[in-house]
Design a protein around this motif. Structure first.
Motif, PDB file in Angstrom:
ATOM      1  N   ASP A   1       0.853  -1.191   0.000  1.00 10.50           N
ATOM      2  CA  ASP A   1       0.000   0.000   0.000  1.00 10.50           C
ATOM      3  C   ASP A   1       0.888   1.240   0.000  1.00 10.50           C
ATOM      4  N   VAL A   2       0.377   2.332  -0.531  1.00 11.24           N
ATOM      5  CA  VAL A   2       1.198   3.533  -0.717  1.00 11.24           C
ATOM      6  C   VAL A   2       1.868   3.993   0.574  1.00 11.24           C
ATOM      7  N   ALA A   3       1.105   4.114   1.654  1.00 12.73           N
ATOM      8  CA  ALA A   3       1.667   4.657   2.899  1.00 12.73           C
ATOM      9  C   ALA A   3       2.727   3.738   3.475  1.00 12.73           C
ATOM     10  N   HIS A   4       2.426   2.443   3.531  1.00  9.86           N
ATOM     11  CA  HIS A   4       3.406   1.498   4.071  1.00  9.86           C
ATOM     12  C   HIS A   4       4.640   1.423   3.187  1.00  9.86           C
ATOM     13  N   TYR A   5       4.434   1.384   1.874  1.00  8.85           N
ATOM     14  CA  TYR A   5       5.570   1.197   0.972  1.00  8.85           C
ATOM     15  C   TYR A   5       6.506   2.402   1.008  1.00  8.85           C
ATOM     16  N   ARG A   6       5.909   3.566   1.113  1.00 10.78           N
ATOM     17  CA  ARG A   6       6.736   4.776   1.203  1.00 10.78           C
ATOM     18  C   ARG A   6       7.664   4.684   2.416  1.00 10.78           C
ATOM     19  N   GLN A   7       7.137   4.188   3.529  1.00  6.97           N
ATOM     20  CA  GLN A   7       7.964   4.044   4.731  1.00  6.97           C
ATOM     21  C   GLN A   7       9.017   2.956   4.541  1.00  6.97           C
ATOM     22  N   ASN A   8       8.631   1.856   3.898  1.00  3.88           N
ATOM     23  CA  ASN A   8       9.583   0.765   3.686  1.00  3.88           C
ATOM     24  C   ASN A   8      10.716   1.160   2.750  1.00  3.88           C
ATOM     25  N   LEU A   9      10.427   2.038   1.795  1.00  2.22           N
ATOM     26  CA  LEU A   9      11.486   2.494   0.895  1.00  2.22           C
ATOM     27  C   LEU A   9      12.628   3.161   1.655  1.00  2.22           C
ATOM     28  N   GLY A  10      12.329   3.694   2.815  1.00  6.30           N
ATOM     29  CA  GLY A  10      13.366   4.319   3.629  1.00  6.30           C
ATOM     30  C   GLY A  10      14.409   3.345   4.139  1.00  6.30           C
ATOM     31  N   LEU A  11      14.115   2.042   4.081  1.00  2.00           N
ATOM     32  CA  LEU A  11      15.074   1.029   4.514  1.00  2.00           C
ATOM     33  C   LEU A  11      16.122   0.724   3.441  1.00  2.00           C
ATOM     34  N   LEU A  12      15.814   1.084   2.200  1.00  2.00           N
ATOM     35  CA  LEU A  12      16.655   0.615   1.102  1.00  2.00           C
ATOM     36  C   LEU A  12      18.008   1.327   0.961  1.00  2.00           C
ATOM     37  N   PRO A  13      18.117   2.629   1.211  1.00  2.00           N
ATOM     38  CA  PRO A  13      19.449   3.238   1.056  1.00  2.00           C
ATOM     39  C   PRO A  13      20.527   2.555   1.894  1.00  2.00           C
ATOM     40  N   GLY A  14      20.207   2.211   3.123  1.00  2.00           N
ATOM     41  CA  GLY A  14      21.176   1.511   3.971  1.00  2.00           C
ATOM     42  C   GLY A  14      21.498   0.131   3.429  1.00  2.00           C
ATOM     43  N   PHE A  15      20.473  -0.537   2.898  1.00  2.47           N
ATOM     44  CA  PHE A  15      20.654  -1.871   2.321  1.00  2.47           C
ATOM     45  C   PHE A  15      21.528  -1.796   1.074  1.00  2.47           C
ATOM     46  N   PHE A  16      21.239  -0.818   0.224  1.00  2.00           N
ATOM     47  CA  PHE A  16      22.039  -0.644  -0.997  1.00  2.00           C
ATOM     48  C   PHE A  16      23.492  -0.311  -0.659  1.00  2.00           C
ATOM     49  N   ALA A  17      23.697   0.461   0.400  1.00  4.14           N
ATOM     50  CA  ALA A  17      25.060   0.830   0.793  1.00  4.14           C
ATOM     51  C   ALA A  17      25.858  -0.406   1.200  1.00  4.14           C
ATOM     52  N   ILE A  18      25.208  -1.341   1.883  1.00  3.83           N
ATOM     53  CA  ILE A  18      25.902  -2.568   2.287  1.00  3.83           C
ATOM     54  C   ILE A  18      26.230  -3.406   1.059  1.00  3.83           C
ATOM     55  N   ALA A  19      25.293  -3.487   0.113  1.00  4.73           N
ATOM     56  CA  ALA A  19      25.559  -4.226  -1.129  1.00  4.73           C
ATOM     57  C   ALA A  19      26.766  -3.640  -1.861  1.00  4.73           C
ATOM     58  N   LYS A  20      26.823  -2.313  -1.942  1.00  8.05           N
ATOM     59  CA  LYS A  20      27.952  -1.664  -2.611  1.00  8.05           C
ATOM     60  C   LYS A  20      29.258  -1.955  -1.885  1.00  8.05           C
ATOM     61  N   GLU A  21      29.194  -1.923  -0.571  1.00 12.07           N
ATOM     62  CA  GLU A  21      30.378  -2.197   0.248  1.00 12.07           C
ATOM     63  C   GLU A  21      30.888  -3.620   0.021  1.00 12.07           C
ATOM     64  N   ILE A  22      29.944  -4.580  -0.088  1.00  7.98           N
ATOM     65  CA  ILE A  22      30.311  -5.978  -0.277  1.00  7.98           C
ATOM     66  C   ILE A  22      30.749  -6.240  -1.711  1.00  7.98           C
ATOM     67  N   GLY A  23      30.239  -5.429  -2.644  1.00 11.24           N
ATOM     68  CA  GLY A  23      30.577  -5.612  -4.050  1.00 11.24           C
ATOM     69  C   GLY A  23      29.642  -6.544  -4.778  1.00 11.24           C
TER      70      GLY A  23
END
Length: 338
Positions: free
Chosen positions: A232-254
């Motif tokens: 749902d729009v409201a929940h998903y908008r909040q969940n998207l806030g988790l992704l920058p940190g997740f993407f940063a770890i992926a980049k760090e790991i390669g």
């Protein structure tokens, strides 16, 4: 060399293919030629565990993958499911022994095989004792129509009751960074009983790949995610806030975010199979690249703190669907409901 896991008597690739979205659930299915390319590319890349169900496309998925994989039948472990099928165009949960046995015969015909390696009860029919449904599966083993039995989306108590009737080779349940229900009791119960946990939706139904930024505009009308509160729009908008940190770890790991998500699932225990689905050979190749990723305990701990039941917003299923599910549920003070 691909990561290997044990499912009952079978040695299978830890990264295995769920075939559902080649026929069902996530918008318009691909054409047959595309589906065939996905299946045969997976086989060529070392995938040897393929998962389908009577429900998927109301038999269409079994009819699709059976002929394509038949020439390679002796090279693969083939899994399907019963107990939830299409009746007059509607999804019906029916775990009665006579239905299970009829569905198995229909599945064998569609798949074009003499035996199904792993046959799951897709959902617990709460009107039928699990012992009765398991007894029907045990009868199918005795008849030589299936080799092993499994359960899907059930609680530890249900697993133990079923296991008392016949050994359970595998339990399939949703498991990813944002769906941790198996950690309550099922993961440990599977370990104790010698069953594999087959983790479906390890990429959080696309969320962890970062490709789904706006479900309202990106998802087709018949996509099952439109009925899931987390999208749902409201929940998903909040969940998207988790992704920058997740993407940063992926980049760090390669690695890519998808590879990080899959590696996390496999790293949680050595009796887990990560069952992903895709309509794309490109995504298939990317996902299989998770085999070369290694996560240290510190990285796993950081991921656990970042995305967990307290930080994810929205329930996994809507109330009607949740009422059909037998899994243990988290009750936290965070944003997660369910």
């Amino acid at each position: 060399m691909r990561i290997r896991r044990t499912v009952g008597p079978f040695d299978v690739a830890g990264l295995s293919l769920g075939c559902m979205n080649l026929s069902h659930a996530y918008g318009t299915p691909p054409d047959r030629a595309t589906a065939e390319r996905v299946l045969l590319t997976a086989l060529d890349r070392g995938v040897d565990f393929f998962d389908t169900a009577a429900l998927y496309g109301f038999g269409a998925n079994e009819s699709l993958i059976g002929p394509i994989l038949k020439p390679y039948r002796d090279r693969i472990v083939l899994a399907s499911k019963c107990g939830m099928t299409g009746v007059d165009g509607k999804r019906v949960i029916d775990g009665r022994p006579e239905t299970i046995k009829r569905t198995a015969d229909e599945a064998l015909a569609r798949l074009g095989t003499e035996v199904i390696d792993l046959y799951y009860l897709h959902r617990l029919d709460k009107q039928v004792p699990i012992e009765d449904s398991t007894g029907a599966l045990a009868d199918l083993v005795k008849a030589g129509k299936i080799r092993t039995i499994g359960l899907s989306e059930v609680s530890a108590a249900t697993i133990r009751r079923a296991h008392s009737v016949h050994p359970v080779a595998a339990v399939q349940s949703e498991y990813s960074l944002w769906t941790r229900n198996p950690e309550i009791a099922v993961l440990e119960t599977c370990r104790e009983l010698g069953a594999a946990l087959v983790a479906f939706s390890p990429l959080a139904r696309g969320f962890l790949t970062g490709t789904l930024t706006d479900p309202a505009s990106q998802l087709e009308d018949k996509d099952i995610r439109r009925q899931m509160p987390r999208f749902d729009v409201a929940h998903y908008r909040q969940n998207l806030g988790l992704l920058p940190g997740f993407f940063a770890i992926a980049k760090e790991i390669g690695c890519t975010p998808a590879q990080l998500a899959l590696t996390w699932v496999l790293a949680k225990a050595d009796h887990i199979v990560a069952l992903f689905g895709t309509k794309s050979t490109g995504h298939l190749e990317e996902n299989l690249g998770a085999d070369s990723v290694t996560l240290g305990p510190d990285v796993i701990a950081r991921l656990d703190r970042l995305i967990n039941p307290s930080t994810v917003s929205g329930a996994r299923y809507n109330p009607a669907t949740q009422s059909e599910i037998d899994t243990e549920e988290f009750h936290t003070g965070g944003n997660h409901r369910g």
